[in-house]
Design an enzyme around this catalytic site. Sequence first.
Site, PDB file in Angstrom:
ATOM      1  NE  ARG A 108       6.436   1.457  -4.316  1.00 26.48           N
ATOM      2  CZ  ARG A 108       6.561   1.226  -5.596  1.00 26.48           C
ATOM      3  NH1 ARG A 108       6.544  -0.014  -6.045  1.00 26.48           N
ATOM      4  NH2 ARG A 108       6.694   2.204  -6.445  1.00 26.48           N
ATOM      5  CB  THR A 112      13.135  -3.377   1.131  1.00 26.48           C
ATOM      6  OG1 THR A 112      12.043  -2.606   1.668  1.00 26.48           O
ATOM      7  CG2 THR A 112      14.348  -3.237   2.036  1.00 26.48           C
ATOM      8  CG  ASP A 204       4.093   8.596  -7.334  1.00 25.44           C
ATOM      9  OD1 ASP A 204       5.027   8.116  -6.692  1.00 25.44           O
ATOM     10  OD2 ASP A 204       2.963   8.842  -6.819  1.00 25.44           O
TER      11      ASP A 204
HETATM   12  N1  URA Z   1       2.835   3.346  -7.725  1.00 28.45           N
HETATM   13  C1  URA Z   1       2.606   4.342  -8.622  1.00 28.45           C
HETATM   14  O1  URA Z   1       2.075   5.368  -8.264  1.00 28.45           O
HETATM   15  N2  URA Z   1       2.998   4.150  -9.887  1.00 28.45           N
HETATM   16  C2  URA Z   1       3.574   3.013 -10.319  1.00 28.45           C
HETATM   17  O2  URA Z   1       3.895   2.902 -11.503  1.00 28.45           O
HETATM   18  C3  URA Z   1       3.808   1.998  -9.362  1.00 28.45           C
HETATM   19  C4  URA Z   1       3.430   2.196  -8.067  1.00 28.45           C
END
Ligand code: URA
Length: 213
Positions: A108, A112, A204
């Site tokens: 990601r 953005t 995460d």
């Molecule tokens: N990716 C993750 O690991 N956690 C989130 O809350 C959103 C995306």
Amino acid sequence: MTDYGPNLHLVDHPLVQHKLTLMRKKEASTNSFRRLLNELSMLMCYEVTRDMPTQEVEIETPLETMTGKMIDGKKLVLVSILRAGTGILDGMLTVVPGARVGHIGLYRDPKTLQAVEYYFKMPPDMTERDVVVVDPMLATGNSAVAAINRVKALKPKSIKFLCLLTCPEGIATLHKAHPEVAIYTAAIDRQLNDHGYILPGLGDAGDRIFGTQ
Ligand code: URA
């Protein structure tokens, strides 16, 4: 609760909910997070494969001949969105050991929040296969849409998406881009924060699986 229609499957089995709650706790160790994810993946796999076609086969038990059922057709393909999707593969492969595995590497862009691809490898004969794309978190939906765009171009028989957690924003994005793709999830959380994380969520997922934080 919002009605998301027939292509949203919320797996609310007590065992799934119990394990998910344990995983969400911030004090859960890397070891127990991974173990719970593994167990949850097996339970979620049971749901996502519920409508797999079977064929009748004649076998012999120690006592007599009978007609049993076995899974039909070309092998299922599990497509893991790297890196957190890898955490789901082990449990699913325990339940469906013959499945093929594809990988798609996406990160990601932190500014953005768009998905950027860095790896793509799928098994052959995709036109004859059913695909389940896996990622623990369906958050903005950008990675899921990007992964499904790429997989769809190979024209598999069907595509499903399996995650543990999602939120209204993620469901809306995925449903808009790919309305025919059924989403399987263990929970629909409240919302995304400004960094694209699910609230209340579990943090995460990649960092918690691999102990990188
Ligand atoms: N990716 C993750 O690991 N956690 C989130 O809350 C959103 C995306």
